[in-house]
Scaffold this motif. Structure first.
Motif, PDB file in Angstrom:
ATOM      1  N   LEU A 102       0.896  -1.086   0.041  1.00  0.00           N
ATOM      2  CA  LEU A 102      -0.090   0.082   0.047  1.00  0.00           C
ATOM      3  C   LEU A 102       0.882   1.201   0.146  1.00  0.00           C
ATOM      4  O   LEU A 102       0.663   2.342  -0.587  1.00  0.00           O
ATOM      5  CB  LEU A 102      -1.050   0.000   1.111  1.00  0.00           C
ATOM      6  N   ASP A 103       1.957   1.316   0.617  1.00  0.00           N
ATOM      7  CA  ASP A 103       2.689   2.522   0.919  1.00  0.00           C
ATOM      8  C   ASP A 103       3.810   2.767  -0.210  1.00  0.00           C
ATOM      9  O   ASP A 103       3.916   3.736  -0.588  1.00  0.00           O
ATOM     10  CB  ASP A 103       3.519   2.576   2.363  1.00  0.00           C
ATOM     11  N   GLU A 104       4.414   1.775  -0.714  1.00  0.00           N
ATOM     12  CA  GLU A 104       5.538   1.946  -1.759  1.00  0.00           C
ATOM     13  C   GLU A 104       5.149   1.049  -2.959  1.00  0.00           C
ATOM     14  O   GLU A 104       5.728   1.588  -4.030  1.00  0.00           O
ATOM     15  CB  GLU A 104       6.640   1.312  -0.951  1.00  0.00           C
ATOM     16  N   PHE A 105       4.439   0.171  -2.849  1.00  0.00           N
ATOM     17  CA  PHE A 105       4.047  -0.353  -4.341  1.00  0.00           C
ATOM     18  C   PHE A 105       3.050   0.386  -5.074  1.00  0.00           C
ATOM     19  O   PHE A 105       3.233   0.749  -6.547  1.00  0.00           O
ATOM     20  CB  PHE A 105       3.586  -1.959  -4.435  1.00  0.00           C
ATOM     21  N   VAL A 106       2.163   0.711  -4.579  1.00  0.00           N
ATOM     22  CA  VAL A 106       0.817   1.448  -5.153  1.00  0.00           C
ATOM     23  C   VAL A 106       1.247   3.027  -5.106  1.00  0.00           C
ATOM     24  O   VAL A 106       1.397   3.671  -3.959  1.00  0.00           O
ATOM     25  CB  VAL A 106      -0.562   1.393  -4.714  1.00  0.00           C
ATOM     26  N   ARG A 150      -8.522  -2.016   0.062  1.00  0.00           N
ATOM     27  CA  ARG A 150      -7.822  -1.520  -1.049  1.00  0.00           C
ATOM     28  C   ARG A 150      -7.712  -2.410  -2.360  1.00  0.00           C
ATOM     29  O   ARG A 150      -7.009  -2.106  -3.240  1.00  0.00           O
ATOM     30  CB  ARG A 150      -6.723  -0.678  -0.712  1.00  0.00           C
ATOM     31  N   MET A 151      -7.882  -3.598  -1.785  1.00  0.00           N
ATOM     32  CA  MET A 151      -7.781  -4.459  -3.065  1.00  0.00           C
ATOM     33  C   MET A 151      -9.181  -4.720  -4.001  1.00  0.00           C
ATOM     34  O   MET A 151      -9.750  -5.769  -3.757  1.00  0.00           O
ATOM     35  CB  MET A 151      -7.328  -6.095  -2.326  1.00  0.00           C
ATOM     36  N   ASP A 184      -2.051   5.718  -9.223  1.00  0.00           N
ATOM     37  CA  ASP A 184      -2.214   4.351  -9.501  1.00  0.00           C
ATOM     38  C   ASP A 184      -3.651   3.974  -9.283  1.00  0.00           C
ATOM     39  O   ASP A 184      -4.064   4.305  -8.271  1.00  0.00           O
ATOM     40  CB  ASP A 184      -1.334   3.255  -8.660  1.00  0.00           C
ATOM     41  N   GLY A 185      -4.183   3.019 -10.143  1.00  0.00           N
ATOM     42  CA  GLY A 185      -5.631   2.370  -9.665  1.00  0.00           C
ATOM     43  C   GLY A 185      -5.202   1.318  -8.453  1.00  0.00           C
ATOM     44  O   GLY A 185      -4.203   0.671  -8.278  1.00  0.00           O
ATOM     45  N   TRP A 186      -6.138   1.320  -7.517  1.00  0.00           N
ATOM     46  CA  TRP A 186      -6.169   0.222  -6.436  1.00  0.00           C
ATOM     47  C   TRP A 186      -6.218  -1.141  -6.831  1.00  0.00           C
ATOM     48  O   TRP A 186      -5.658  -2.157  -5.909  1.00  0.00           O
ATOM     49  CB  TRP A 186      -7.091   0.531  -5.371  1.00  0.00           C
ATOM     50  N   GLY A 187      -6.433  -1.571  -8.201  1.00  0.00           N
ATOM     51  CA  GLY A 187      -6.330  -2.850  -8.773  1.00  0.00           C
ATOM     52  C   GLY A 187      -4.921  -3.362  -8.450  1.00  0.00           C
ATOM     53  O   GLY A 187      -4.739  -4.280  -8.669  1.00  0.00           O
ATOM     54  N   LYS A 188      -3.907  -2.293  -8.500  1.00  0.00           N
ATOM     55  CA  LYS A 188      -2.590  -2.789  -8.542  1.00  0.00           C
ATOM     56  C   LYS A 188      -2.109  -3.615  -7.370  1.00  0.00           C
ATOM     57  O   LYS A 188      -1.530  -4.382  -7.167  1.00  0.00           O
ATOM     58  CB  LYS A 188      -1.699  -1.559  -8.637  1.00  0.00           C
ATOM     59  N   ALA A 189      -2.885  -3.089  -6.183  1.00  0.00           N
ATOM     60  CA  ALA A 189      -2.610  -3.639  -4.841  1.00  0.00           C
ATOM     61  C   ALA A 189      -3.107  -5.184  -4.833  1.00  0.00           C
ATOM     62  O   ALA A 189      -2.520  -5.924  -4.271  1.00  0.00           O
ATOM     63  CB  ALA A 189      -3.359  -2.777  -3.957  1.00  0.00           C
TER      64      ALA A 189
END
Length: 984
Positions: free
Chosen positions: A692-696, A780-781, A700-705
């Motif tokens: 949540l903090d560093e990858f997305v 957030r997923m 970015d869209g939350w689908g990335k999480a």
């Protein structure tokens, strides 16, 4: 003159079909050669195609084309009946895998009056030795007629002339199979017609399936004579080569009847007196002009890895690499589809595939042509289909017996359990149908050993790819690259790993002020930006990282084109600590062979430094395999094979991966896979903490999480599957009697290793904490949805991540791996494979360990501060426990079709159910008032269910010898029969 008399009764029964033959008699008249049209009439408007290589040299045969409509005719040599021809097929455009070899045929022509029959000679059954055996085999095992065409005329050289359009376009489906279908024969264009001394190249544009334009390419050449100086080399099971095989019925010893030759190139020294000599004809690869310039040097490096191995057997520059380049025009006259050239082809199709097929002499195993296909998908890979990846990871290593069980018990099947509810029924039906097929539908049962690419393992299902298929190296590398992109997005791990290690070592860390933290983050961001500016990136990844990975992948595929099969034991050469050491990094290879599927080496805390991320050279097994295949002095072969017991030369290939040897597995790493699994588990935890903090990132869209979490879940499932294979496992050695060391070919895995593996599976699949879920992450997923073809699979995806279904998919897969009858039978059989005074994991111990881990809540003290929001048994654990009960019920009802171990397994499962029911009843009695409603209802329902099941099991079990109820409703999966008696 011969006559065919037709009875009146037959005419009456069959009607008009017979009338077309004759009413009374049919004379069969031979057509004289002079009755054919004159060649000048047939060839009117046609112009002969001159040989493309040298004007004064005759081509393989004469070809004429008519410019106005692109028609082509050809004259076969006068002595055509004595020759064998090679038809090499390629779909060169209009297909996602255009350029992949699409099959080949060995054919002969035979004249029947005014027609020519194209015949596939029988090459699989032969006879050597006495003339009587040869005559008998020739009479019994005849050739196959593929098709026939009319002779148009006699050509200028005295050979028959045929219509090549009619032959090659009209029969395209016959040659290519169902992957090519001409849907509009009126729209055909000649795209290429070249004549060479040794081959003919013809390509036609057609309207294929779905009205798509396609180009089909035929490369026609003579099959080399068997007396061309090439000596076939016998295959040996201790070393992994693809083979060309046939049955010799002139021999009467069973061990000699089946003849197997390894597939290899014909290499001869230009100067035999030199210790190191260039070959007379090197293996020459051309890198296709479609290959991105930024990747070409890495592809060349991967190809040239193998020259080091050839130097060990006396060849220098055995492989030569050339660049085909559109900008300069160099080598652009060469067609990759031409059998005279070996190409490395690059496809921008967004699919993670790499495959190294080759074409071989059908009688000797001499490799004649090879074309490697690389695609861009594995490099750009991040978006992957969860529903495709997870079942694939969970099913890895399952053999035919396990598939048979899954067909009867689809609720055990990971493919069903990981599927969305909308697809589960369809998959259950598919699994049930597969159970009636040979080997329960296992791909190897249907794979033609002559066409090992024609099955699911190479990612090109339904396509013919000749020898050397079955390759999933690129799809494996695709997942690794997805993890690499996550790794990079979450920054390099060294600092975090070192900080965590210091914590573990007890070193105190001073708490930083907010200002210091802010300053540290700013400095870190600045350092990363500067690093990106200085670093050469290839499609978003540092070149020093992705370049060697590409070279390794190419070396793997080149190995296939040299004749080598996969070696899935190669990754066990070194420990993780050795791999991540100064003695190995940059100096030695991290596995024994590039022919394994080796994961990227992401270090967390093993060893002293971050070792090489991937292979940087060939391994010792590769040198040994090339020595066996290409050493010129055949007298050295027995001594070479005697080295098979050396630890770095262990060999296991695709068909071994569904067996009991846990080291014969794809995707494992290191001599101790448990150490690797633990290392990967720590990385999974770290990734999840940073999603949540560093990858997305902002924007970015939350689908990335969601994609990131599912990727970590895939890695978790891979580790679970890998370690579950150790339970009930045995090491299998391919040694022969008399080999050094006198090893037993079957050795039981030490009990302690099996227990450690079992603990890992339980820890990673049964415990809630292993999934790293929390409300913040779950909130957030989401999923990105677009109404277009590229995102169609996401349209039906649920917007909120289905927590319990996903976790239960992992839990149920773990239970399948540990409790399926194949694993249980292995544990049971192992008890007899070792002496009684030797420690062994027994069947009761295995089932006890699983039960105790699954039902730990029943042995704990009664809850004090529990309510429906904080239940005694969590929702995830309740699902696990219910699944465990259902597995035990299925084992109680197992029939004798599951083998001799089914009865003791059934008895132990019944005993566990009885004990479990007693423990549930005790818990309900002692803790009933303190239990939350969820836990109480859950235990009460299972108490009733177990009681009814045991009672019904006795009733129905006594009615048949199988001791089960699967015969209640014929044709229904066991799950349905069981649920009919024990409704859920």
């Amino acid at each position: 003159m011969m006559h065919c008399l037709i009875p009146t009764s037959l005419f009456a029964a069959t009607g008009r079909a017979i009338l077309t033959l004759a009413t009374l008699a049919v004379p069969v008249v031979a057509v004289a050669a002079d009755s054919l049209p004159e060649f000048s009439k047939v060839s009117e408007g046609y112009e002969e195609i001159a040989p493309s290589d040298q004007q004064d040299v005759k081509g393989l045969f004469k070809v004429w084309k008519r410019e106005k409509d692109g028609q082509v005719i050809g004259e076969l040599p006068k002595n055509f009946a004595t020759k064998k021809y090679f038809l090499a097929l390629t779909v060169s455009s209009g297909d996602k895998y255009a350029g992949l070899q699409s099959g080949d045929w060995v054919v002969q022509w035979r004249k029947y009056n005014d027609r020519l029959a194209l015949i596939a000679p029988n090459l699989t059954i032969r006879a050597t030795g006495d003339d009587e055996a040869k005559a008998s085999v020739k009479r019994l095992f005849t050739d196959q007629v593929l098709l026939d065409v009319p002779i148009l005329a006699t050509g200028p050289s005295g050979g028959p002339v045929v219509d090549l359009d009619s032959l090659l376009v009209g029969n395209a489906t016959k040659f290519f199979g169902n992957s090519v279908r001409v849907t509009n024969p009126r729209l055909v264009a000649l795209k290429q017609a070249k004549v060479f001394k040794k081959n003919i190249e013809l390509a036609f544009e057609i309207v294929g399936a779905s009205s798509k334009l396609q180009t089909i390419h035929y490369s026609i050449s003579e099959v080399p004579a068997t007396n061309n100086g090439y000596t076939p080399r016998a295959a040996d099971e201790r070393i992994g080569y693809f083979t060309t095989s046939f049955t010799d019925l002139g021999k009467y010893d069973d061990d000699e009847t089946r003849i197997r030759y390894i597939n290899r190139w014909h290499l001869e020294k230009r100067d035999p007196k030199l210790k190191l000599s260039p070959p007379k004809e090197p293996i020459r690869f051309y890198i296709e002009h479609t290959t991105p310039v930024r990747y070409r040097r890495w592809i060349k490096e991967g190809i040239e890895f193998w020259n080091k191995a050839f130097e060990e057997v006396g060849f220098v520059d055995a492989i030569v690499v050339e660049y085909q380049d559109a900008a300069t025009g160099i080598h652009m006259e060469k067609d990759p589809e031409d059998v005279s050239y070996n190409f490395v082809r690059w496809l921008n199709n967004d699919v993670g595939t790499a495959i190294g097929p080759s074409r071989v002499h059908p009688e000797t195993g001499q490799i004649l042509d090879a074309d490697i296909i690389l695609t861009d998908g594995w490099i750009r890979h991040f978006r992957f289909n969860y529903h495709d990846l997870m079942p694939q990871l969970a099913m890895e290593g399952m053999g035919p017996d396990t598939l048979a069980w899954l067909a009867e018990h689809p609720s055990w099947d990971p493919r069903v359990r990981f599927a969305s509810p909308s697809k589960a029924l369809h998959l259950r039906q598919q699994a049930a149908m597969a159970g009636s097929l040979p080997a329960s539908g296992h791909p190897f049962a249907a794979a033609d050993p002559m066409l090992l690419g024609d099955d699911e393992y190479d990612g090109l299902y339904g396509r013919v790819s000749q020898k050397n298929g079955l390759c999933m190296a690129a799809s494996s590398r695709g997942m690794e690259m997805a993890l690499a992109r996550m790794n990079w997005a979450l920054t390099l791990l060294d600092d975090k790993a070192n900080d965590d290690k210091k914590k573990d070592d007890g070193e105190e860390k001073k708490e930083k002020t907010d200002e210091e933290k802010k300053e540290e983050v700013t400095k870190s961001d600045k350092d990363k930006d500067e690093a990106k500016e200085d670093e050469s990136l290839l499609d978003g990844m540092p070149e020093w990282f992705v370049g060697p990975l590409l070279a390794d992948l190419v070396a793997h595929e080149v190995g296939h084109t040299l004749g080598l099969r996969h070696n899935f034991k190669a990754s066990a050469m070194l420990t993780l600590d050795e791999i991540n050491s100064r003695d190995v990094k940059g100096k030695k290879t991290i596995t024994a062979s590039v022919m394994d599927y080796t994961p990227i080496n992401y270090r967390y805390e093993s060893g002293e430094i971050q070792g090489d991320y991937g292979m940087i050279d060939l391994g010792p097994y590769d040198f040994w395999a090339i020595e066996y295949g290409y050493v010129l002095d055949a007298k050295k072969l027995p001594g070479i094979l005697e080295r098979c017991t050396e630890p770095a030369l262990q060999f296991a290939t695709d068909e071994d991966t569904s067996g009991p040897d846990p080291l014969a597995r794809r995707y494992d790493f290191g001599r101790d896979p448990l150490a690797f699994a633990n290392e990967q588990t720590k990385l999974v935890q770290l990734y999840r903490e940073r999603i949540l903090d560093e990858f997305v990132e902002d924007g970015d869209g939350w689908g990335k999480a969601r994609r990131a979490y599912e990727l970590t879940l895939g890695l978790q499932v891979r580790m679970i599957n890998m370690m579950a294979n150790w339970v009930g496992g045995t090491s299998i050695h391919r040694d022969r009697k008399g080999d050094p060391g006198d090893r037993d070919p079957v050795e039981v895995i030490p009990a302690e290793q099996q227990r450690e593996a079992l603990k890992f599976v339980i820890d990673q699949a049964f415990n809630d904490q292993a999934f790293g879920l929390n409300p913040e992450l779950l909130a957030r997923m989401s999923v990105d949805k677009w109404l277009d073809s590229s995102s169609r699979s996401q349209i039906a995806t649920e917007g909120a991540w289905p927590i319990h279904d996903r976790v239960l998919g992992v839990q149920s897969s773990a239970l399948t791996l540990l409790m399926n009858p194949t694993t249980l039978r292995g544990v049971y059989d192992n008890e007899l494979r070792v002496a009684a005074d030797v420690d062994v994991l027994t069947l009761p111990e295995l089932l006890n360990t699983i039960s105790e881990a699954t039902w730990a809540e029943l042995s704990a003290e009664c809850p004090e501060d529990r309510d429906d929001r904080r239940p005694m048994i969590s929702s995830l654990r309740r699902n696990l426990q219910r699944e465990h009960v259902e597995r035990l019920l299925d084992l109680v009802l197992a029939t004798k079709s599951q083998g001799a171990a089914s009865k003791p397994i059934s008895n132990l499962a019944r005993l566990h159910l009885k004990e479990l029911q007693g423990n549930i009843q005790k818990s309900l009695e002692s803790c009933g008032d303190k239990m939350d409603v969820y836990s109480k209802a859950h235990l009460s329902e299972l108490d009733e269910r177990i009681g009814s099941a045991l009672k019904a099991g006795y009733t129905y079990g006594s009615a048949n010898a199988g001791g089960g109820i699967m015969q209640i409703r014929f044709g229904q999966p066991t799950d349905q029969s069981r649920d009919q008696v024990f409704p859920q």
